[in-house]
Design a protein around this motif. Structure first.
Motif, short mmCIF file in Angstrom:
data_model
loop_
_atom_site.label_atom_id
_atom_site.label_comp_id
_atom_site.label_asym_id
_atom_site.label_seq_id
_atom_site.Cartn_x
_atom_site.Cartn_y
_atom_site.Cartn_z
N UNK A 13 0.76 -0.99 -0.08
CA UNK A 13 0.13 0.02 0.12
C UNK A 13 0.88 1.44 -0.02
N UNK A 14 1.86 1.45 0.76
CA UNK A 14 2.75 2.75 0.74
C UNK A 14 3.30 2.98 -0.74
N UNK A 15 3.74 1.67 -1.19
CA UNK A 15 4.59 1.86 -2.34
C UNK A 15 3.80 2.53 -3.47
N UNK A 19 3.48 5.91 -5.78
CA UNK A 19 3.46 5.85 -7.39
C UNK A 19 2.30 6.77 -7.83
N UNK A 20 1.56 7.35 -6.67
CA UNK A 20 0.33 8.11 -6.99
C UNK A 20 -1.06 7.25 -7.61
N UNK A 21 -0.86 6.15 -7.12
CA UNK A 21 -2.22 5.30 -7.32
C UNK A 21 -2.69 4.69 -5.88
N UNK A 22 -3.79 4.06 -5.95
CA UNK A 22 -4.35 3.72 -4.94
C UNK A 22 -4.41 1.96 -5.12
N UNK A 40 -3.93 -5.14 -8.07
CA UNK A 40 -4.66 -4.19 -8.93
C UNK A 40 -4.70 -2.81 -8.37
N UNK A 41 -4.40 -1.99 -9.15
CA UNK A 41 -4.09 -0.53 -8.86
C UNK A 41 -5.09 0.27 -9.76
N UNK A 42 -5.23 1.67 -9.13
CA UNK A 42 -6.37 2.48 -9.85
C UNK A 42 -5.69 4.05 -9.52
N UNK A 43 -5.94 4.93 -10.35
CA UNK A 43 -5.75 6.44 -10.11
C UNK A 43 -6.69 7.29 -10.74
N UNK A 44 -7.05 8.46 -10.53
CA UNK A 44 -7.55 9.09 -11.23
C UNK A 44 -7.25 9.39 -12.59
N UNK A 54 6.08 0.82 -12.65
CA UNK A 54 6.66 1.50 -11.34
C UNK A 54 6.57 0.68 -10.17
N UNK A 55 5.25 0.39 -10.10
CA UNK A 55 4.67 -0.28 -8.76
C UNK A 55 5.23 -1.69 -8.84
N UNK A 56 5.28 -2.35 -9.98
CA UNK A 56 5.76 -3.53 -10.05
C UNK A 56 7.25 -3.79 -9.45
N UNK A 57 8.00 -2.94 -9.87
CA UNK A 57 9.30 -3.20 -9.61
C UNK A 57 9.81 -2.70 -8.10
N UNK A 58 8.99 -1.60 -7.48
CA UNK A 58 8.94 -1.20 -6.31
C UNK A 58 8.67 -2.42 -5.19
N UNK A 59 7.45 -2.98 -5.57
CA UNK A 59 6.82 -4.04 -4.73
C UNK A 59 7.54 -5.26 -4.69
#
Length: 153
Positions: A13-15, A19-22, A40-44, A54-59
């Motif tokens: 969740x923090x990562x 990345x500007x997502x939820x 599964x991620x989302x953002x406006x 980005x999320x994949x690499x960090x997580x």
């Protein structure tokens, strides 16, 4: 012991937020003899491939460090999708007034699937109210196999 999906959600969740997502959902499922861990991620404005990367690499690095899952698995990060399933009370509250498809475990009036507009959600019982063909239908939580957003063209 906590469920793997809960552990991964807490870790990710923090990562995902950085990345500007939820974080929309976490799945840990066995398919065709192999295990898959999916975020599964989302953002406006919607998620693009760069957000997923980005999320994949960090997580992925966080998962390697924490090692919360025994054995091998395939890790995937994806958009929640336009026709995402609604699961949590906050999902139903957020998408009140939206077109949905409701699938039932057992048929009602000879049908197992109903398309309409989500007009109500009872957080105490989990029942959902959907306007279908001009009338309102209430679906108790224990009858609903799936409720997902529906795109209308």
């Amino acid at each position: 012991m906590a469920k793997i999906t809960d552990l991964v959600a807490e870790l990710a969740r923090p990562a995902v937020a950085e990345a500007g997502c939820e974080l929309w959902d976490v799945e840990y499922v066995r398919e065709a003899g192999a295990w898959f861990l999916r975020l599964y991620i989302d953002k406006e404005g919607g998620v693009d491939i760069l957000d997923c990367e980005r999320v994949s690499r960090t997580v992925s690095e966080l998962l390697d460090e924490a090692d919360p899952i025994e054995g091998s698995y395939t890790f995937e990060v994806s958009s929640a999708g336009a026709e995402r399933p609604l699961k949590r009370p906050s999902d139903f509250a957020r998408f009140l007034g939206s077109p949905v498809t409701v699938k039932l475990y057992k048929g009602r009036d000879g049908r197992k699937e109903f398309a309409g507009v989500l007009t109500g959600y009872d957080p105490d019982s989990g029942a959902i109210t959907v306007t279908v063909g001009g009338g309102e239908m209430v679906f108790p939580k224990n009858e609903v196999a799936l409720c997902r957003l529906r795109i209308e063209f």
